[in-house]
Every structure is written in structure tokens, then in C-alpha cells.
Enzyme design. Structure first.
Site, PDB file in Angstrom:
ATOM      1  N   PHE A 144      41.310  56.132  12.443  1.00 42.78           N
ATOM      2  CA  PHE A 144      42.429  56.380  13.360  1.00 42.78           C
ATOM      3  C   PHE A 144      43.514  55.320  13.188  1.00 42.78           C
ATOM      4  O   PHE A 144      43.238  54.138  13.039  1.00 42.78           O
ATOM      5  CB  PHE A 144      41.881  56.370  14.784  1.00 42.78           C
ATOM      6  CG  PHE A 144      42.868  56.714  15.856  1.00 42.78           C
ATOM      7  CD1 PHE A 144      43.727  57.784  15.725  1.00 42.78           C
ATOM      8  CD2 PHE A 144      42.919  55.973  17.022  1.00 42.78           C
ATOM      9  CE1 PHE A 144      44.623  58.114  16.726  1.00 42.78           C
ATOM     10  CE2 PHE A 144      43.802  56.288  18.036  1.00 42.78           C
ATOM     11  CZ  PHE A 144      44.662  57.361  17.882  1.00 42.78           C
ATOM     12  N   SER A 219      35.144  54.655  11.303  1.00 40.00           N
ATOM     13  CA  SER A 219      35.606  55.197  12.581  1.00 40.00           C
ATOM     14  C   SER A 219      35.662  56.720  12.515  1.00 40.00           C
ATOM     15  O   SER A 219      34.656  57.373  12.285  1.00 40.00           O
ATOM     16  CB  SER A 219      36.961  54.580  12.933  1.00 40.00           C
ATOM     17  OG  SER A 219      37.330  54.880  14.250  1.00 40.00           O
ATOM     18  N   LEU A 220      36.829  57.319  12.690  1.00 39.89           N
ATOM     19  CA  LEU A 220      36.945  58.771  12.561  1.00 39.89           C
ATOM     20  C   LEU A 220      36.604  59.228  11.148  1.00 39.89           C
ATOM     21  O   LEU A 220      36.151  60.361  10.945  1.00 39.89           O
ATOM     22  CB  LEU A 220      38.367  59.223  12.919  1.00 39.89           C
ATOM     23  CG  LEU A 220      38.755  59.228  14.401  1.00 39.89           C
ATOM     24  CD1 LEU A 220      40.171  59.775  14.575  1.00 39.89           C
ATOM     25  CD2 LEU A 220      37.775  60.049  15.228  1.00 39.89           C
ATOM     26  N   ASP A 242      30.821  51.963  11.634  1.00 43.06           N
ATOM     27  CA  ASP A 242      31.108  52.022  13.068  1.00 43.06           C
ATOM     28  C   ASP A 242      31.782  53.350  13.443  1.00 43.06           C
ATOM     29  O   ASP A 242      32.962  53.375  13.830  1.00 43.06           O
ATOM     30  CB  ASP A 242      31.990  50.840  13.497  1.00 43.06           C
ATOM     31  CG  ASP A 242      31.755  50.471  14.964  1.00 43.06           C
ATOM     32  OD1 ASP A 242      30.614  50.566  15.425  1.00 43.06           O
ATOM     33  OD2 ASP A 242      32.726  50.094  15.652  1.00 43.06           O
ATOM     34  N   HIS A 331      35.341  46.361  15.872  1.00 40.52           N
ATOM     35  CA  HIS A 331      35.319  47.680  15.239  1.00 40.52           C
ATOM     36  C   HIS A 331      35.494  47.577  13.723  1.00 40.52           C
ATOM     37  O   HIS A 331      34.861  48.332  12.969  1.00 40.52           O
ATOM     38  CB  HIS A 331      36.430  48.534  15.852  1.00 40.52           C
ATOM     39  CG  HIS A 331      36.329  49.997  15.555  1.00 40.52           C
ATOM     40  ND1 HIS A 331      35.133  50.684  15.546  1.00 40.52           N
ATOM     41  CD2 HIS A 331      37.285  50.929  15.260  1.00 40.52           C
ATOM     42  CE1 HIS A 331      35.353  51.972  15.268  1.00 40.52           C
ATOM     43  NE2 HIS A 331      36.646  52.131  15.078  1.00 40.52           N
TER      44      HIS A 331
END
Length: 566
Positions: A144, A219-220, A242, A331
Site C-alpha cells: 500500500f 503488506s497488501l 508482514d 511493518h
């Protein structure tokens, strides 16, 4: 450079409003998530809020049972199973393909810096490139508010090119990764179809074996990799760095990354706090191997209150990296750990354990409890076996003898490069002679000496003072970058008594004994075993010379040697 400046200009604008670091992070995610609730696990422990369990018609479920098709990529639908009143209250369809504009950029040892744009619908872009279907293919998918121009993408790409003769493909979906977050999550589904189509065409027209494909997503991007794996049977490996929590945690497997998406799914969790506490990553296990460095929540070196972390990062690494540290240090730590593992000589050894506290107490130290290697070399973990049919040298399966799905692997890391640390278990056997207090509290430090090295002043009470009961054994797992490489020959143990005014019994002025009585010290080191071999570990018991125990005064020390009488 202009792209970096434009991408992070919003941070400078918000800084002019004199917002604190916490205000900035809260504002950012309130805006980007758009009404994402934060109490999923608390308010709905039994999944009663899943929309597919609600019998009545709910008028606010938009797009329910609607399907949209995307040319040769196939179709997407939104059924009731994609909704959850708490975890995923809103769903939309992806933006048009032309807007997201997914691109595939190839790097190899022949072109390590100048990427080649691949378009599987235009065969000449494949034939004229350096792509080889007979070599392993590594794909990097960003997350993201990110782009392939980010420093971390370039750093990971460089390490992969250095590590082997790979096709390294960077997936650019920057056109779909921007706010709002709800729309970006929807866009990942279409990007997943694009990645799946890319692999399928290379398989059909150019002979690529999906088992040789390893997708790395942050992430995404981790869930995007899952969507691709769902559409391409037999993908060799997916690494989730993550994986994003909001709109995915607690959802069915077809909504998020899960173990069925590839032959091996390994996941690194570094920011697993609730989104309400500004944690952006998932905490639940979603792969065959789920690693939780430092408990997978708070990473060392990411606490902004500990020092001038952001200014120092700004000076050393520039505005982009400082922005990441400010907004999402925990993150992005998964990225740093994985990147370091590619060519690093130190192995990240994860220990299967019920909890991180059990791990720190040394209850899961040896690989008899189950171990795995975190990062790039996870496919060489001893709990995995290679394909018996020899269809591909890269194919890896979870061992039938040791099912790892749902298990958690814990380890500790450093707060800065090198993050990888050696683990040592130190067990202090306390004596209980006449005249000793039943318990004392304070701080312990240890110096370890072997034939190959010395570790000085290692803290055995890193969290706070510890309460020690004479006649018992205090055990803790600590880490250090230094590899002693053999048995410990000598230990120096330092003790400092601590008086707590809030605990009157700890006050030691005239009438008490603040000394620590130690009978022996046991130091264990562990090396990951090679496949099919036994554990290689060094365990050393050390005692005081010519005495049954050592009497250590407040702010004093004692030496122990590996010549304990048997």
C-alpha cells in the site's frame, strides 16, 4: 528523485500542522482505512458477525453476488463471504486495468540495473529480453502507498540478483496502491489475476515451470501473491512479509493469503498489534511456516521515544526511509529481515513454541521442539522435505512427519544491521546456603569466553530487574551478533541488587543480605542441523573453582570455569 519527492510530499505538509508522530499515524490510518473497525477480535470472538452467517437480507451490502470480467484475466465476484460486519464491512470492485496499469520489470545478472519491461501479450518483449524459463523466477510485489521505485525494492532486487542466476521480476501496481485503503484492497484482486496470467502465459508459451516461481509480497502485496497462487496450481513458494491486517485478519482463506496458495508459504510477522494500536500486519498464522521475530509485534529500534531515530535515518538514508520509520517502522522491518537473509552468513533460526515468553525462558531452545529458517532460505528448513519425484529441485513440501500449519516460530533479532543474532541460553543455578535471603532482586550481566571469541557485558535482565529465589534456576535466552563457535570456557557473572521503595521487603539497608549465591552456570548454543543430521549444539556447565558455590556481593562479580567435577 522527482517521484520520491512527490510521493512523500504529503508528509512534509502534515508536519507543518505541528502534529506529533502518534497524531500523524492515527490520522493517516483513519483517513486511509476509512471507517475500518478496530475491535474485531474483542467484539466478535466467535465470528458471529460474518455476513454469510446472517440470514436476513442486509440492504447495505453493495455489489453482492455481482460479477465483473476482465478480458483474458477472467472474472471476479463479490459474494456474501467477502463481507464481515467488523473485519471487512465494505467491498468494492477493482479500478479499471488501464488505471492500475500493472507492469512486470525483469532484472537478471545480464541487466542488474536496467530493467526490461515484459508484456506476455507481446511475445517479442519476452524473446528480446534476458528472461530464461529454465531459471528460477523471483517476483517482488510492493504494498500500500508504495512503488517499485522504493529503496527497499531496489535493495531486495540487488540482493536476489547477487544470490543466484534468477529471473527477478518486479511487479509495478503503483496505479492501484494509492488511497483509499478499501479501494487498494480491491485492486489487489485484479493485480493477482494479472500476476497469474503472466505466469500462465510464460508456462504455456515459454515452458516456465510454476514450481520454479517464488513470489515475495509485502503488506497488501502478500495477499496479492495469494490471489495469484490461488489461480495457478503448483506455484513453488510464496513469502509473505508482514501481510496486511485490515480487511484480511479473521477472514476466510479465499480472501487472504493461506497455505493452499503455494507448495510452501512462509510468513514473517513484525507488526501484529491490533490496528487500533496502530499495528498494520496480521497476527494470525497464515502459512506453512509463520515466524514471529521479537514476538511479531514491537521491533527493537522502532520505539520513537528511545532516541532521535527519524532524524538519524533522515541523515543516513534520506527522506523516503525516514518517512517509513516514522509511519511504519515495525511493518517494514519484515522487509529488512528478509533482505538481510538473502546473502547473510547468519541464519535466522526460528523455534516452534507456544508463546514468545516460553521461548525467552528457554523452554523451546533445541530443535527437538521444531526449528525452521526464517527468510530467503526457509525452503532449506529441516522440517521440510524435497519432492521425491524430482520434478524440480526447488520444490519443497511440509514434512508429513511434522505438520507446521498453525505453528508459530519465535526468535529474537537486533535493533539495527546486522539484525541476525546468535541465540544463547543461560541457566543460573542458585545455591541456598544458610544465611542467604529466600529471594533477592536486581540486575545480572554476563561475559562469555570461548576459544574463538568473547562476548562482554550481555544483559540477562533486559526487561527490568528480576526476582531470584535462592535454590532455584533462572533461565533466559539472550542474543548477540558474535558467534562463539564452540564451548564456553569461562563466564564472568555480575550482580547488582535493586531496592524498590514500592516493595518494602526489597529494602536492604542493615538487617538483610543482598548477596547472590550461585552454584553453577549452564550455557547452551544451538546451530541448525543439516537435513537428515542431528542437532549440532554446544552445552557447557561452568562452576567456581574449589568451592561449592560463588558468593557475589552487590555490584560485584564472580568467575566460573568449565572444569566442574563430575
Amino acid at each position: 528523485m522527482h517521484a520520491h519527492t512527490q510521493e512523500y510530499g504529503w508528509l512534509r505538509s502534515m508536519r507543518r500542522l505541528h502534529l506529533t508522530n502518534r497524531h500523524l499515524r492515527v490520522m493517516l490510518w483513519c483517513i486511509l482505512l476509512g471507517l475500518q473497525p478496530a475491535f474485531g477480535g474483542i467484539l466478535d470472538p466467535f465470528n458471529w458477525a460474518r455476513s454469510d452467517r446472517i440470514e436476513v437480507n442486509i440492504p447495505w451490502l453493495p455489489f453482492e453476488n455481482e460479477t465483473r470480467c476482465y478480458d483474458e484475466l477472467g472474472c471476479l465476484n463479490i459474494t456474501r463471504s467477502w463481507y464481515h460486519l467488523i473485519h471487512r464491512p465494505f467491498n468494492v470492485f477493482p479500478l479499471p486495468r488501464i488505471v492500475i496499469n500493472t507492469r512486470f520489470i525483469l532484472y537478471t545478472k545480464k541487466n542488474p540495473t536496467d530493467g526490461q519491461l515484459l508484456n506476455v501479450n507481446v511475445n517479442k518483449t519476452i524473446f528480446k529480453s534476458n528472461f530464461s524459463p529454465h531459471k528460477p523466477t523471483k517476483m517482488i510485489i510492493h504494498g500500500f502507498i508504495d512503488t517499485p521505485l522504493s529503496n527497499w525494492v531496489s535493495e531486495m532486487k540487488d540482493e536476489l540478483v547477487k544470490a543466484g542466476d534468477f529471473n527477478v521480476v518486479v511487479v509495478d501496481w503503483a496505479g492501484g496502491s494509492l488511497p483509499l485503503y478499501t479501494q487498494a484492497t480491491a485492486n489487489t484482486r485484479l493485480v493477482g489475476l494479472e500476476v497469474a496470467h503472466f505466469i500462465k502465459v510464460l508456462q504455456k508459451d515459454h515452458g516456465l515451470n510454476p514450481l520454479d516461481v517464488h513470489i515475495i509480497g509485502h503488506s497488501l502485496g502478500a495477499h496479492t501473491a495469494g490471489y495469484a497462487g490461488e489461480k495457478v496450481p503448483g506455484i513453488g513458494r510464496i513469502t509473505g512479509l508482514d501481510p496486511a491486517e485490515p480487511y484480511f485478519q479473521g477472514m476466510p482463506t479465499h480472501v487472504r493469503l493461506d497455505p493452499t496458495d503455494a507448495q510452501l508459504v512462509d510468513v514473517i510477522h513484525t507488526d501484529g498489534k491490533s490496528i487500533f494500536l496502530l499495528g498494520y500486519g496480521m497476527s494470525q498464522p497464515v502459512g506453512h511456516l509463520d515466524f514471529y521475530p521479537n514476538n511479531g509485534k514491537e521491533q527493537p529500534g522502532c520505539d520513537l521515544t528511545e532516541g532521535p531515530l527519524v532524524p538519524l535515518t533522515l541523515v543516513k538514508q534520506g527522506l523516503e526511509e525516514a518517512s517509513r520509520v516514522l509511519v511504519a517502522c515495525n511493518h517494514v522491518r519484515a522487509i529488512k529481515l528478509f533482505t538481510e537473509s538473502i546473502n547473510g552468513k547468519c541464519s535466522y533460526i526460528g523455534h516452534q513454541c507456544p508463546s514468545y515468553q516460553h521461548f525467552l525462558e528457554g523452554k523451546c531452545f533445541h530443535c527437538g521442539h521444531g526449528c525452521a529458517i526464517m527468510g530467503f532460505h526457509a525452503d532449506s528448513s529441516p522440517g521440510l522435505i524435497t519432492n521425491k519425484n524430482n520434478q524440480s529441485e526447488n520444490e519443497v513440501y511440509p514434512s508429513e512427519e511434522h505438520d507446521t500449519i498453525g505453528a508459530k516460530y519465535f526468535l529474537s533479532t537486533g535493533k539495527e544491521l546486522p539484525f541476525c543474532q546468535r541465540h544463547y541460553r543461560v541457566a543460573i543455578q542458585l545455591a541456598n546456603p544458610k544465611g542467604a535471603e529466600s529471594w533477592v532482586q536486581g540486575f545480572l550481566k554476563v561475559t562469555l569466553m570461548s576459544d574463538r571469541g568473547v562476548i562482554r557485558g550481555m544483559d540477562l535482565t533486559p526487561a527490568n530487574y528480576v526476582k531470584l529465589e535462592h535454590g532455584t534456576t533462572y533461565t533466559i535466552v539472550v542474543t548477540h551478533p558474535t558467534d562463539l563457535g564452540g564451548k564456553v570456557r569461562k563466564v564472568e557473572l555480575s550482580w547488582e541488587y535493586d531496592m524498590n521503595v514500592l516493595e518494602p521487603r526489597s529494602l536492604c539497608i542493615l538487617w538483610c543480605n543482598d548477596r547472590l549465591y550461585v552454584k553453577s552456570v549452564l550455557v547452551d548454543q544451538m546451530e541448525l542441523p543439516s537435513r537428515g543430521k542431528r542437532n549440532v549444539d554446544f552445552s557447557t556447565k561452568l562452576c567456581t573453582p574449589k568451592r561449592e558455590f560463588a558468593e557475589i556481593p552487590n555490584r560485584g562479580s564472580a568467575s566460573f570455569y568449565d572444569n566442574c567435577s563430575r
